[in-house]
Design a protein around this motif. Structure first.
Motif, PDB file in Angstrom:
ATOM      1  N   ASP A 199     -14.009 -14.529  55.234  1.00  0.00           N
ATOM      2  CA  ASP A 199     -13.799 -13.690  54.712  1.00  0.00           C
ATOM      3  C   ASP A 199     -14.099 -12.301  55.777  1.00  0.00           C
ATOM      4  OD1 ASP A 199     -14.299 -13.639  51.257  1.00  0.00           O
ATOM      5  OD2 ASP A 199     -15.497 -15.295  52.273  1.00  0.00           O
ATOM      6  N   VAL A 200     -14.140 -13.478  56.669  1.00  0.00           N
ATOM      7  CA  VAL A 200     -15.009 -12.092  58.471  1.00  0.00           C
ATOM      8  C   VAL A 200     -13.464 -11.942  58.721  1.00  0.00           C
ATOM      9  CG1 VAL A 200     -15.855 -12.354  60.230  1.00  0.00           C
ATOM     10  CG2 VAL A 200     -16.989 -13.007  58.265  1.00  0.00           C
ATOM     11  N   THR A 201     -13.058 -12.943  58.992  1.00  0.00           N
ATOM     12  CA  THR A 201     -10.914 -12.929  59.353  1.00  0.00           C
ATOM     13  C   THR A 201     -10.106 -12.364  59.072  1.00  0.00           C
ATOM     14  OG1 THR A 201     -10.899 -15.900  58.625  1.00  0.00           O
ATOM     15  CG2 THR A 201     -12.055 -15.033  60.790  1.00  0.00           C
ATOM     16  N   GLY A 202     -10.456 -11.591  57.230  1.00  0.00           N
ATOM     17  CA  GLY A 202      -9.602 -11.208  56.365  1.00  0.00           C
ATOM     18  C   GLY A 202      -8.313 -11.682  55.687  1.00  0.00           C
ATOM     19  N   GLY A 203      -7.183 -12.333  55.686  1.00  0.00           N
ATOM     20  CA  GLY A 203      -6.413 -12.912  54.640  1.00  0.00           C
ATOM     21  C   GLY A 203      -6.208 -13.993  55.307  1.00  0.00           C
ATOM     22  N   LYS A 204      -5.796 -14.879  54.068  1.00  0.00           N
ATOM     23  CA  LYS A 204      -5.399 -16.261  55.096  1.00  0.00           C
ATOM     24  C   LYS A 204      -4.465 -16.154  56.078  1.00  0.00           C
ATOM     25  CE  LYS A 204      -5.609 -18.618  50.670  1.00  0.00           C
ATOM     26  NZ  LYS A 204      -5.136 -19.443  49.389  1.00  0.00           N
ATOM     27  N   SER A 205      -5.319 -17.267  56.835  1.00  0.00           N
ATOM     28  CA  SER A 205      -3.921 -17.605  58.281  1.00  0.00           C
ATOM     29  C   SER A 205      -2.919 -17.949  58.336  1.00  0.00           C
ATOM     30  CB  SER A 205      -4.934 -17.920  59.587  1.00  0.00           C
ATOM     31  OG  SER A 205      -5.659 -19.078  58.790  1.00  0.00           O
ATOM     32  N   ALA A 206      -1.820 -17.949  58.636  1.00  0.00           N
ATOM     33  CA  ALA A 206      -0.869 -18.470  58.828  1.00  0.00           C
ATOM     34  C   ALA A 206      -1.208 -20.344  58.558  1.00  0.00           C
ATOM     35  CB  ALA A 206       0.185 -18.839  60.244  1.00  0.00           C
ATOM     36  N   TRP A 210      -0.740 -22.557  55.030  1.00  0.00           N
ATOM     37  CA  TRP A 210       0.362 -24.163  55.479  1.00  0.00           C
ATOM     38  C   TRP A 210      -0.091 -25.991  54.627  1.00  0.00           C
ATOM     39  CZ3 TRP A 210       0.344 -28.999  56.189  1.00  0.00           C
ATOM     40  CH2 TRP A 210       1.112 -29.137  57.053  1.00  0.00           C
ATOM     41  N   ILE A 211      -1.380 -25.174  54.628  1.00  0.00           N
ATOM     42  CA  ILE A 211      -2.147 -26.507  53.574  1.00  0.00           C
ATOM     43  C   ILE A 211      -2.130 -25.923  53.018  1.00  0.00           C
ATOM     44  CG2 ILE A 211      -4.469 -26.958  53.264  1.00  0.00           C
ATOM     45  CD1 ILE A 211      -5.245 -26.327  56.671  1.00  0.00           C
ATOM     46  N   ASP A 212      -2.147 -24.775  51.333  1.00  0.00           N
ATOM     47  CA  ASP A 212      -2.352 -24.495  50.634  1.00  0.00           C
ATOM     48  C   ASP A 212      -0.394 -25.288  49.879  1.00  0.00           C
ATOM     49  OD1 ASP A 212      -4.116 -23.701  49.499  1.00  0.00           O
ATOM     50  OD2 ASP A 212      -3.548 -21.417  49.679  1.00  0.00           O
ATOM     51  N   ALA A 213       0.570 -24.425  51.101  1.00  0.00           N
ATOM     52  CA  ALA A 213       1.655 -25.477  50.546  1.00  0.00           C
ATOM     53  C   ALA A 213       1.848 -26.437  50.619  1.00  0.00           C
ATOM     54  CB  ALA A 213       2.411 -24.063  51.837  1.00  0.00           C
ATOM     55  N   HIS A 214       1.715 -27.089  51.744  1.00  0.00           N
ATOM     56  CA  HIS A 214       1.772 -28.534  51.919  1.00  0.00           C
ATOM     57  C   HIS A 214       0.639 -29.916  49.991  1.00  0.00           C
ATOM     58  CE1 HIS A 214       1.460 -32.824  53.776  1.00  0.00           C
ATOM     59  NE2 HIS A 214       0.407 -32.934  53.463  1.00  0.00           N
ATOM     60  N   TYR A 215       0.048 -28.936  50.240  1.00  0.00           N
ATOM     61  CA  TYR A 215      -1.162 -29.765  49.357  1.00  0.00           C
ATOM     62  C   TYR A 215      -1.030 -29.391  47.930  1.00  0.00           C
ATOM     63  CZ  TYR A 215      -3.681 -32.995  52.369  1.00  0.00           C
ATOM     64  OH  TYR A 215      -3.734 -33.327  53.364  1.00  0.00           O
ATOM     65  N   GLY A 216      -0.412 -27.909  47.371  1.00  0.00           N
ATOM     66  CA  GLY A 216       0.059 -27.782  46.446  1.00  0.00           C
ATOM     67  C   GLY A 216      -1.855 -26.940  45.587  1.00  0.00           C
ATOM     68  N   VAL A 262      -0.371 -33.002  59.126  1.00  0.00           N
ATOM     69  CA  VAL A 262      -1.719 -32.023  58.440  1.00  0.00           C
ATOM     70  C   VAL A 262      -3.122 -31.980  59.310  1.00  0.00           C
ATOM     71  CG1 VAL A 262      -2.790 -33.528  57.039  1.00  0.00           C
ATOM     72  CG2 VAL A 262      -2.393 -31.390  56.540  1.00  0.00           C
ATOM     73  N   GLU A 263      -2.599 -32.427  60.516  1.00  0.00           N
ATOM     74  CA  GLU A 263      -4.136 -32.362  61.047  1.00  0.00           C
ATOM     75  C   GLU A 263      -4.420 -31.207  62.051  1.00  0.00           C
ATOM     76  OE1 GLU A 263      -3.235 -36.500  60.268  1.00  0.00           O
ATOM     77  OE2 GLU A 263      -1.905 -34.972  61.127  1.00  0.00           O
ATOM     78  N   THR A 264      -2.609 -31.145  62.247  1.00  0.00           N
ATOM     79  CA  THR A 264      -2.681 -29.841  62.812  1.00  0.00           C
ATOM     80  C   THR A 264      -3.338 -28.586  62.743  1.00  0.00           C
ATOM     81  OG1 THR A 264      -0.615 -31.341  64.826  1.00  0.00           O
ATOM     82  CG2 THR A 264      -1.270 -27.996  64.697  1.00  0.00           C
ATOM     83  N   PRO A 265      -2.452 -28.431  61.395  1.00  0.00           N
ATOM     84  CA  PRO A 265      -3.549 -26.704  60.575  1.00  0.00           C
ATOM     85  C   PRO A 265      -4.629 -26.812  60.619  1.00  0.00           C
ATOM     86  CG  PRO A 265      -1.745 -27.952  59.425  1.00  0.00           C
ATOM     87  CD  PRO A 265      -1.489 -28.632  60.733  1.00  0.00           C
ATOM     88  N   PHE A 266      -5.340 -28.196  60.333  1.00  0.00           N
ATOM     89  CA  PHE A 266      -6.589 -28.575  60.364  1.00  0.00           C
ATOM     90  C   PHE A 266      -7.089 -27.872  61.504  1.00  0.00           C
ATOM     91  CE2 PHE A 266      -5.730 -30.263  55.848  1.00  0.00           C
ATOM     92  CZ  PHE A 266      -6.775 -30.086  55.378  1.00  0.00           C
ATOM     93  N   LEU A 267      -7.029 -28.221  62.609  1.00  0.00           N
ATOM     94  CA  LEU A 267      -8.184 -28.451  63.644  1.00  0.00           C
ATOM     95  C   LEU A 267      -7.021 -26.421  64.142  1.00  0.00           C
ATOM     96  CD1 LEU A 267      -6.865 -31.441  65.377  1.00  0.00           C
ATOM     97  CD2 LEU A 267      -8.921 -31.497  64.936  1.00  0.00           C
ATOM     98  N   THR A 268      -6.363 -26.339  63.949  1.00  0.00           N
ATOM     99  CA  THR A 268      -6.278 -24.288  64.822  1.00  0.00           C
ATOM    100  C   THR A 268      -6.841 -23.901  63.353  1.00  0.00           C
ATOM    101  OG1 THR A 268      -3.842 -25.151  64.945  1.00  0.00           O
ATOM    102  CG2 THR A 268      -3.942 -22.877  64.856  1.00  0.00           C
ATOM    103  N   PHE A 275     -10.457 -21.091  58.842  1.00  0.00           N
ATOM    104  CA  PHE A 275     -10.652 -21.636  58.158  1.00  0.00           C
ATOM    105  C   PHE A 275     -12.486 -22.501  58.306  1.00  0.00           C
ATOM    106  CE2 PHE A 275      -9.196 -25.963  55.846  1.00  0.00           C
ATOM    107  CZ  PHE A 275      -9.442 -25.704  54.557  1.00  0.00           C
ATOM    108  N   GLN A 276     -12.905 -23.008  56.725  1.00  0.00           N
ATOM    109  CA  GLN A 276     -14.361 -23.257  56.896  1.00  0.00           C
ATOM    110  C   GLN A 276     -14.600 -24.807  56.567  1.00  0.00           C
ATOM    111  OE1 GLN A 276     -16.603 -19.546  56.459  1.00  0.00           O
ATOM    112  NE2 GLN A 276     -17.593 -19.824  58.391  1.00  0.00           N
ATOM    113  N   TYR A 277     -15.595 -25.655  56.568  1.00  0.00           N
ATOM    114  CA  TYR A 277     -15.493 -26.674  55.779  1.00  0.00           C
ATOM    115  C   TYR A 277     -17.290 -26.349  55.774  1.00  0.00           C
ATOM    116  CZ  TYR A 277     -15.151 -31.504  55.224  1.00  0.00           C
ATOM    117  OH  TYR A 277     -14.613 -32.877  53.570  1.00  0.00           O
TER     118      TYR A 277
END
Length: 287
Positions: A199-206, A210-216, A262-268, A275-277
Motif C-alpha cells: 500500500d505504501v508504494t501506491g497502485g500496482k507496479s508494472a 505483469w505477474i497478475d497477467a501471467h498467472y491470471g 517470471v523470475e524477473t518481475p518477481f525480483l524487480t 510487492f511483499q511476501y
C-alpha cells in the motif's frame, strides 16, 4: 453436515483459473521436476539461504543440483507455514485452501498425524494430489476434493487449522475469510503465505501487474488482508515479512533451465518494494 456442490466453478473467471492450472505445461514443468526429488509436489515458492555451491562443480550435474536446492527451499517454506499452525493433535482436522498438488497437506499429515482435507478447483490437481497421498502412505488421513474454497460445503466449526499457500490472489478476500471463519472452531488458526501489493508504494507496479497477467490472478493490497480478517473475527497473532528471505530463491532460480521468465518481475517488484511476501497467522475469536 457436509454438503457438496454439483459444480464448484461458479463464474467464468473461476473456470478460466481452473483451465490454466489444468492445462499449463510450462509452470507444471517446474512443479513436477522439483517434486520428483522426493515425491512431495509443491505449488509455491521458496525461502531461506541457498547453498550456492550447487552452481559449482561438474557442469553435467549442475541442473540436478539446482533442482534439489530449489526444492529444499520450497519445502522450507512449507515447513515454516506449518510451524505457525500451533499445537496440532492427531485428532484434529486441517484444511488446505487451494491445495495444488498436495505437498503441504502431505507434510502436515506426516508431521501431526492428523486428518487433512485439501480443496482445489483444478480437477487435474485433485487427482494428482490424491495419487501422491497414496504413494506417500497417508491416503487414510489426507483427502483432496474438487471444491471451491469460498464455499467448501464442510461443517461449521469442524477444523482446527486452515492455511492458504499462495492461493488467495485468486479469490475475493471478504468471501474467503467469511468461509474460513465459519469453518474454524473458536481458537482455531488460519495461516496465510501470500504475495501482496505494498500500500505504501501506491497502485500496482508494472512488475506486479505483469505477474497478475501471467498467472491470471488478482493480487491484493496488503491492507485488504487485515481488513477482511478483522471483519470476520480473525485476529492476527503473527505477521512476518518474508520478502528478504525469498529473494535469494528467485536469484537462484534464474540459473535453472526451468526458469520461465517470471523470475524477473518477481525480483524487480520485491526489490523495489512494490510487492511483499507475507506470512500472517490469525486466530478465530468468538463463534
Amino acid at each position: 453436515m457436509t454438503t457438496i456442490q454439483p459444480n464448484p466453478l461458479r463464474t467464468d473467471y473461476q473456470r478460466s483459473v481452473a483451465a490454466y492450472w489444468n492445462n499449463n505445461p510450462n509452470d507444471d514443468r517446474v512443479n513436477t521436476k522439483l517434486g520428483e526429488v522426493d515425491g512431495i509436489y509443491h505449488h509455491h515458492y521458496g525461502i531461506g539461504t541457498p547453498d550456492l555451491s550447487v552452481l559449482e562443480g561438474p557442469e553435467d550435474t549442475r541442473q540436478d543440483r539446482l533442482v534439489r536446492e530449489l526444492h529444499r527451499l520450497e519445502t522450507a517454506q512449507a515447513d515454516l507455514l506449518l510451524d505457525h499452525l500451533g499445537d496440532i493433535e492427531p485428532g484434529d482436522r486441517l484444511l488446505d485452501g487451494g491445495s495444488g498438488r498436495g505437498g503441504t497437506s502431505i507434510m502436515a499429515a506426516q508431521r501431526f498425524g492428523c486428518r487433512v482435507d485439501g480443496v482445489s478447483i483444478s480437477e487435474y490437481q485433485v487427482e494428482f494430489a490424491n495419487n501422491s497421498a497414496a504413494e506417500q502412505g497417508v491416503a487414510d488421513r489426507v483427502r483432496f476434493h474438487f471444491r471451491n474454497m469460498l464455499d467448501t460445503g464442510f461443517e461449521a466449526g469442524s477444523v482446527r487449522g486452515i492455511w492458504t499457500n499462495e492461493t488467495t490472489m485468486y479469490v475475493d478476500l471478504m468471501e474467503l475469510m467469511a468461509e474460513f471463519s465459519r469453518l474454524l472452531r473458536p481458537g482455531g488458526r488460519y495461516v496465510c503465505i501470500t504475495g501482496c501489493a505494498n500500500d505504501v508504494t501506491g497502485g500496482k507496479s508494472a512488475a506486479v501487474s505483469w505477474i497478475d497477467a501471467h498467472y491470471g490472478c488478482m493480487i491484493h493490497r496488503r491492507s485488504e488482508y487485515f481488513a477482511a480478517m478483522a471483519a470476520n473475527n480473525l485476529v492476527p497473532v503473527a505477521v512476518t515479512d518474508l520478502t528478504p528471505d525469498t529473494i535469494p530463491y528467485w536469484d537462484l532460480r534464474t540459473h535453472s533451465e526451468l526458469a520461465t521468465g517470471v523470475e524477473t518481475p518477481f525480483l524487480t517488484s520485491y526489490r523495489d518494494g512494490s510487492f511483499q511476501y507475507l506470512l500472517i497467522a490469525a486466530d478465530k475469536v468468538g463463534r
